[in-house]
Structures are given as structure tokens and as C-alpha cells.
Design an enzyme around this catalytic site. Structure first.
Site, PDB file in Angstrom:
ATOM      1  CG  ASP A  85      -2.112   0.911   1.076  1.00 11.72           C
ATOM      2  OD1 ASP A  85      -2.369   1.383  -0.051  1.00 11.72           O
ATOM      3  OD2 ASP A  85      -2.780   1.179   2.093  1.00 11.72           O
ATOM      4  CG  ASN A  88      -7.888  -1.927  -5.355  1.00  7.54           C
ATOM      5  OD1 ASN A  88      -7.023  -2.773  -5.115  1.00  7.54           O
ATOM      6  ND2 ASN A  88      -8.087  -0.904  -4.536  1.00  7.54           N
TER       7      ASN A  88
HETATM    8  C1  IPE Z   1      -5.553  -2.782  -0.382  1.00  2.51           C
HETATM    9  O1  IPE Z   1      -5.129  -1.464  -0.568  1.00  2.51           O
HETATM   10  C2  IPE Z   1      -5.549  -3.509  -1.681  1.00  2.51           C
HETATM   11  C3  IPE Z   1      -4.240  -3.690  -2.303  1.00  2.51           C
HETATM   12  C4  IPE Z   1      -3.093  -3.425  -1.762  1.00  2.51           C
HETATM   13  C5  IPE Z   1      -4.280  -4.256  -3.628  1.00  2.51           C
HETATM   14  P1  IPE Z   1      -6.185  -0.286  -0.745  1.00  2.51           P
HETATM   15  O2  IPE Z   1      -5.397   0.974  -0.822  1.00  2.51           O
HETATM   16  O3  IPE Z   1      -7.103  -0.576  -1.848  1.00  2.51           O
HETATM   17  O4  IPE Z   1      -6.986  -0.394   0.627  1.00  2.51           O
HETATM   18  P2  IPE Z   1      -7.906   0.668   1.372  1.00  2.51           P
HETATM   19  O5  IPE Z   1      -8.936   1.129   0.387  1.00  2.51           O
HETATM   20  O6  IPE Z   1      -7.038   1.796   1.813  1.00  2.51           O
HETATM   21  O7  IPE Z   1      -8.474  -0.080   2.522  1.00  2.51           O
HETATM   22  C1  IPE Z   2      -1.437   0.204  -3.420  1.00  3.60           C
HETATM   23  O1  IPE Z   2      -1.229   1.577  -3.421  1.00  3.60           O
HETATM   24  C2  IPE Z   2      -1.647  -0.353  -4.809  1.00  3.60           C
HETATM   25  C3  IPE Z   2      -3.021  -0.811  -5.060  1.00  3.60           C
HETATM   26  C4  IPE Z   2      -4.022  -0.815  -4.217  1.00  3.60           C
HETATM   27  C5  IPE Z   2      -3.279  -1.314  -6.400  1.00  3.60           C
HETATM   28  P1  IPE Z   2      -2.444   2.589  -3.480  1.00  3.60           P
HETATM   29  O2  IPE Z   2      -2.758   2.850  -4.896  1.00  3.60           O
HETATM   30  O3  IPE Z   2      -3.558   2.117  -2.642  1.00  3.60           O
HETATM   31  O4  IPE Z   2      -1.794   3.890  -2.832  1.00  3.60           O
HETATM   32  P2  IPE Z   2      -2.465   4.884  -1.794  1.00  3.60           P
HETATM   33  O5  IPE Z   2      -2.975   4.052  -0.666  1.00  3.60           O
HETATM   34  O6  IPE Z   2      -3.566   5.571  -2.523  1.00  3.60           O
HETATM   35  O7  IPE Z   2      -1.362   5.784  -1.383  1.00  3.60           O
HETATM   36 MG    MG Z   3      -4.037   2.352  -0.714  1.00  6.57          MG
END
Ligand code: IPE
Ligand code: IPE
Ligand code: MG
Length: 246
Positions: A22, A70
Site C-alpha cells: 500500500d 479497487n
Molecule cells: C488494499 O489497498 C488492496 C491492495 C493493496 C491491492 P487499498 O489501498 O485498496 O486499501 P484501502 O482502500 O485503503 O483499505
Molecule cells: C497500493 O497503493 C496499490 C493498489 C491498491 C493497487 P495505493 O494505490 O492504494 O496507494 P495509496 O494508498 O492511494 O497511497
Molecule cells: Mg491504498
């Protein structure tokens, strides 16, 4: 880095590490770049952490790459992520083979774009004979999807008269989850400072050690994995017992 590596007891490594990668978006923002730039740089961390885990002798590494939630992101970001998946798998197969890593995937893959499905299936087939670490990508995965699918499967088997309620125990359920072939993770790492599970491996992490770090995923390097492992090895896993009983 060597300092942390030296502290790791190779005989007490987790057999399975699960990661919630994340912070790609926030990392990109901090660099004044669009979110996709963060995802591209996140791929470098995937490469480095897969290699580090394989070198250490970890058996299984599961990476949360795309959750069912997502899909709610802007369409452009979703398609960029799907494109990146295809590119990455195609370009990494030779490195996976070099490192003897076997690729697997969990999630509702049938809902991914055809191109992504094909790249994934090719990657899985091309690394199938490898005998080292298993790298599992959680793609269009969510734990509630997995558990719902499993219950549906059990209901079908029951309707067909193939099973009896007395057959159902924890192992029976585990065998029907998407992770049936893999052991439960002993360690779950989440980067970026968020302290939540986000619908990831709920059944499987019942007794996992949770490790949260503020480091954004694109900055997560071998040294951060080593730190997490040293921290993990410093914990006492009691499984309900008292310290004296261990
Ligand atoms: C969790 O991260 C899913 C992945 C790392 C693929 P998100 O960024 O989507 O999670 P939330 O929305 O902050 O809980
Ligand atoms: C994790 O990074 C990757 C995926 C969930 C695909 P994020 O895209 O969630 O990054 P933040 O949480 O918005 O910084
Ligand atoms: Mg995220």
C-alpha cells in the site's frame, strides 16, 4: 542492511509471508507525480522483495495486487494497473525462472481483462516447473468473495449428496479456499501506515503476526523486509497457551 540480515535466524523464517502493498498513490503524490507513477515504481519493490524472500528461503509470498474493491477507482487508473500487470508478468518471467520462483494467482481471475488473464496464465505455465518459492498474486481478490465462493461450493456438494455435515471441519474449509495449496501466512506485512486488513485473507490470518510500517510500498526494500523479519522473530507466538508452556 547487513546488520538486520545477520540478526535473522534462517531456521525460524515464516514459511509464508503475505503483504498488503500500500501507498503507491501517496508516494507518487509526494514526488509530485500522477498515481500511476507510484504503481510503476511499486513494481520495483515487487521484484526486490520477491528476490529477497526467495534468497532467504521463504516458501510462499502472497502479494495483494488488486482487490475487488479497487474496481471503484477511476477507470484510467484501473486500466493502467491492468496494463502494468501484463507488462510486468511478460518482462519478469525470465527473472522468476532464474530465481526458481513459481507464479500463482488467487482471486476472481475470470473478471480480469482477457489480456491480463492470458499474461497471467502464460506466466503461471512458464514457471510451473520451478521448485523454489511460490509467488502468489492476489488479483481481483477479496476474502469475502473467497469465503462466499467456498460456501457456495460446499452448498453445491451438499445438494449433490457428496458430503455430510459431519465432514465439515476447519481443514475441510481450508481445502476449498482459493489458498487450498498454500499454508497460512505466519506474517502479514502492510506498508504505508494504514492499519487495516482491507478484505485480505481473513480466514488465513487467524493467527498471523501483523506488522505495520509507515514506509510506502515503492520505498520498501530488502532492508525493510529484513527489519520486519527481525521484529517477527522477536515475538512470542503463544497460540492461546501461556509463556511457560511453550
Ligand atoms: C488494499 O489497498 C488492496 C491492495 C493493496 C491491492 P487499498 O489501498 O485498496 O486499501 P484501502 O482502500 O485503503 O483499505
Ligand atoms: C497500493 O497503493 C496499490 C493498489 C491498491 C493497487 P495505493 O494505490 O492504494 O496507494 P495509496 O494508498 O492511494 O497511497
Ligand atoms: Mg491504498
Amino acid at each position: 542492511m547487513q546488520e538486520y540480515l545477520n540478526k535473522i535466524d534462517k531456521d525460524r523464517l515464516p514459511e509464508h509471508i503475505a503483504v498488503i502493498m500500500d501507498g503507491n498513490g501517496r508516494w507518487a503524490k509526494a514526488h509530485g507525480k500522477p498515481r500511476v507513477f507510484g504503481h510503476k515504481n511499486g513494481v520495483k519493490s515487487v521484484r526486490e522483495i520477491s528476490e529477497a524472500a526467495a534468497e532467504l528461503g521463504v516458501g510462499y509470498l502472497t502479494l495483494y495486487a488488486f482487490s475487488t474493491e479497487n474496481w471503484s477507482r477511476p477507470a484510467l487508473e484501473v486500466s493502467a494497473l491492468m496494463g502494468l500487470l501484463v507488462e510486468t508478468i511478460r518482462s519478469e518471467v525470465s527473472t522468476l525462472n532464474k530465481n526458481n520462483i513459481r507464479l500463482k494467482a488467487i482471486g476472481d481471475l475470470s473478471k480480469l481483462p482477457k489480456r491480463s488473464q492470458n499474461a497471467l496464465l502464460e506466466g503461471i505455465a512458464q514457471t510451473d516447473k520451478n521448485t523454489g518459492m511460490t509467488l502468489i498474486l492476489a488479483l481481483n481478490y477479496s476474502s469475502r468473495w473467497e469465503i462466499t465462493t467456498t460456501i457456495k461450493k460446499i452448498a453445491e456438494e451438499s445438494k449433490d449428496g457428496l458430503i455430510d455435515p459431519s465432514d465439515v471441519d476447519e481443514a475441510f474449509i481450508s481445502r476449498r479456499l482459493a489458498t487450498a495449496e498454500f499454508p497460512d501466512p505466519e506474517l502479514l506485512i502492510r506498508t504505508s501506515g494504514e492499519q487495516r486488513i482491507s478484505n485480505y485473507l481473513l480466514w488465513q490470518i487467524a493467527y498471523s503476526e501483523l506488522y505495520f510500517t509507515d514506509v510506502f510500498w515503492p520505498d520498501f526494500r530488502k532492508v525493510h523486509l529484513y527489519k520486519a523479519l527481525v521484529n517477527y522473530q522477536g515475538r512470542e507466538r503463544r497460540f492461546g497457551k501461556t509463556s511457560e508452556q511453550l
